[in-house]
Design a protein around this motif. Structure first.
Motif, PDB file in Angstrom:
ATOM      1  N   ILE A  22       0.834  -1.206   0.000  1.00 46.38           N
ATOM      2  CA  ILE A  22       0.000   0.000   0.000  1.00 46.38           C
ATOM      3  C   ILE A  22       0.867   1.254   0.000  1.00 46.38           C
ATOM      4  O   ILE A  22       0.602   2.212  -0.747  1.00 46.38           O
ATOM      5  CB  ILE A  22      -0.946  -0.017   1.232  1.00 46.38           C
ATOM      6  CG1 ILE A  22      -1.952  -1.154   1.103  1.00 46.38           C
ATOM      7  CG2 ILE A  22      -1.663   1.320   1.373  1.00 46.38           C
ATOM      8  CD1 ILE A  22      -2.827  -1.336   2.333  1.00 46.38           C
ATOM      9  N   ILE A  23       1.920   1.253   0.832  1.00 42.79           N
ATOM     10  CA  ILE A  23       2.819   2.408   0.874  1.00 42.79           C
ATOM     11  C   ILE A  23       3.495   2.615  -0.482  1.00 42.79           C
ATOM     12  O   ILE A  23       3.645   3.738  -0.959  1.00 42.79           O
ATOM     13  CB  ILE A  23       3.869   2.220   1.990  1.00 42.79           C
ATOM     14  CG1 ILE A  23       3.187   2.247   3.364  1.00 42.79           C
ATOM     15  CG2 ILE A  23       4.941   3.302   1.920  1.00 42.79           C
ATOM     16  CD1 ILE A  23       4.119   1.942   4.517  1.00 42.79           C
ATOM     17  N   GLY A  27       3.106   5.872  -2.784  1.00 47.07           N
ATOM     18  CA  GLY A  27       4.293   6.626  -3.175  1.00 47.07           C
ATOM     19  C   GLY A  27       4.371   6.835  -4.675  1.00 47.07           C
ATOM     20  O   GLY A  27       4.678   7.937  -5.146  1.00 47.07           O
ATOM     21  N   ILE A  28       4.072   5.771  -5.435  1.00 50.47           N
ATOM     22  CA  ILE A  28       4.087   5.896  -6.898  1.00 50.47           C
ATOM     23  C   ILE A  28       3.005   6.860  -7.364  1.00 50.47           C
ATOM     24  O   ILE A  28       3.216   7.673  -8.276  1.00 50.47           O
ATOM     25  CB  ILE A  28       3.906   4.509  -7.541  1.00 50.47           C
ATOM     26  CG1 ILE A  28       5.127   3.634  -7.242  1.00 50.47           C
ATOM     27  CG2 ILE A  28       3.707   4.638  -9.044  1.00 50.47           C
ATOM     28  CD1 ILE A  28       4.982   2.206  -7.718  1.00 50.47           C
ATOM     29  N   ALA A  29       1.834   6.788  -6.714  1.00 52.27           N
ATOM     30  CA  ALA A  29       0.742   7.690  -7.104  1.00 52.27           C
ATOM     31  C   ALA A  29       1.115   9.145  -6.828  1.00 52.27           C
ATOM     32  O   ALA A  29       0.851  10.035  -7.642  1.00 52.27           O
ATOM     33  CB  ALA A  29      -0.536   7.309  -6.356  1.00 52.27           C
ATOM     34  N   GLY A  33       1.545  11.958  -9.588  1.00 49.93           N
ATOM     35  CA  GLY A  33       0.768  13.185  -9.481  1.00 49.93           C
ATOM     36  C   GLY A  33       1.634  14.433  -9.508  1.00 49.93           C
ATOM     37  O   GLY A  33       1.295  15.422 -10.156  1.00 49.93           O
ATOM     38  N   GLY A  34       2.769  14.388  -8.800  1.00 49.53           N
ATOM     39  CA  GLY A  34       3.686  15.530  -8.827  1.00 49.53           C
ATOM     40  C   GLY A  34       4.250  15.771 -10.207  1.00 49.53           C
ATOM     41  O   GLY A  34       4.353  16.920 -10.656  1.00 49.53           O
ATOM     42  N   LEU A  35       4.621  14.693 -10.905  1.00 46.38           N
ATOM     43  CA  LEU A  35       5.140  14.840 -12.268  1.00 46.38           C
ATOM     44  C   LEU A  35       4.072  15.401 -13.203  1.00 46.38           C
ATOM     45  O   LEU A  35       4.358  16.269 -14.038  1.00 46.38           O
ATOM     46  CB  LEU A  35       5.634  13.482 -12.763  1.00 46.38           C
ATOM     47  CG  LEU A  35       6.239  13.456 -14.174  1.00 46.38           C
ATOM     48  CD1 LEU A  35       7.460  14.363 -14.249  1.00 46.38           C
ATOM     49  CD2 LEU A  35       6.604  12.028 -14.566  1.00 46.38           C
ATOM     50  N   ALA A  36       2.823  14.918 -13.055  1.00 52.84           N
ATOM     51  CA  ALA A  36       1.730  15.428 -13.894  1.00 52.84           C
ATOM     52  C   ALA A  36       1.484  16.907 -13.630  1.00 52.84           C
ATOM     53  O   ALA A  36       1.220  17.682 -14.562  1.00 52.84           O
ATOM     54  CB  ALA A  36       0.458  14.621 -13.634  1.00 52.84           C
TER      55      ALA A  36
END
Length: 302
Positions: A22-23, A27-29, A33-36
């Motif tokens: 889950i972590i 983290g990937i999400a 999101g930051g990159l997007a």
């Protein structure tokens, strides 16, 4: 359910694996999101407009970037060679039995490791003009900004590499050197034929990692007008006719830096595997009396 134990911790159970998964997904999400968001802001501010990217399709601009890459690699190659040579000499001096030599090397390493690299490069760039009391003295530094950059990188990274090499040698089992001394080898023979090759091989990943740092630190050359990649990116970003394409230039140059570092890391992995494979089953014969290497054999010749 039995859990397999590792050296440092017990293997995670079902709950821990679920929590770690889950972590990891969160983290990937967050990273995606930051990159997007960054891409969205670049698009909103016009950083992806064709006007800002048009310069990179011209041959003259491409040649300018290629020249910057050549300048970067030239400074990097010189700094790596000088820093490795300096590191080997300092490591040998730090392990010397003579106290004055050991103290002098320790003071040298401590000073240049504590000196900020940027200040060192600026000093080497500005000081020679004040120290040139004789015609031609230090003109090679005054005339070419590459040399302050190379010398600064060599001094700083040489001291770091010296500590890496020394740590690799000290990490070896003492029984190897004791056995060699018992057979009558002198210290320089023990260092040359037994300790140094193994120490460098064991510390090769760390040595290569420092070389990657050296490659990235060549970007400091733009502050003293050395025309490396970052200097070229800054020049391209100041073109008014193309809408000041600083962000596109930084993206292009940053990509080149990333690819170069990945290639260097790949070469390091290949070299480590090659050396490990090449040394298996091969032991050099050493004549204890003369200290000469007699070639591949089964051990030490008395």
């Amino acid at each position: 359910m039995s859990q397999k134990a590792t050296v440092l911790f017990d293997a995670p159970g079902p709950r821990a694996r679920r929590r770690n998964a889950i972590i990891g997904v969160l983290g990937i999400a967050l990273l995606a999101g930051g990159l997007a968001w960054v891409v969205y802001r670049f698009d909103q501010t016009g950083q992806f407009d064709s006007q800002k990217w048009d310069p990179f399709q011209y041959t003259a601009i491409q040649q300018m970037i290629l020249d910057g890459l050549k300048a970067t690699l030239k400074a990097f190659a010189l700094a790596v060679v000088f820093s490795l040579v300096l590191g080997a000499l300092l490591a040998a001096a730090r392990l010397s039995d003579h106290r004055p030599v050991r103290w002098a090397a320790t003071a040298f390493v401590t000073f240049f490791r504590a000196m900020p690299l940027l200040i060192l490069i600026f000093f080497l760039y500005l000081a020679p003009a004040k120290l040139s009391y004789w015609p031609g003295f230090l003109d090679f530094i005054n005339d070419d900004p590459m040399w302050p950059l190379v010398i600064g990188l060599s001094l700083y990274n040489g001291t770091v590499q010296a500590e890496n090499m020394r740590a690799g040698i000290l990490a070896l089992p003492k029984g190897q050197s004791e056995a060699a001394y018992a057979l009558g080898l002198r210290k320089y023979q023990v260092m040359t034929f037994i300790l140094v090759p193994q120490g460098i091989r064991s510390m090769l990943p760390t040595i290569i990692s420092q070389m990657v740092v050296t490659l990235k630190d060549t970007s400091l050359g733009f502050l003293i007008t050395y025309e490396e990649l970052l200097f070229i990116a800054k020049r391209l970003g100041s073109y008014q006719d193309y809408g000041l394409p600083l962000i596109p230039a930084a993206i292009v140059v940053g990509t080149i830096y990333i690819i170069s570092c990945m290639i260097l890391s790949g070469v390091a992995v290949w070299l480590e595997r090659f050396l490990s494979r090449g040394r298996k089953g091969r032991v050099q014969k050493i004549d204890v009396v003369s200290g000469e290497t007699l070639g591949a054999g089964a051990g030490i010749s008395v």
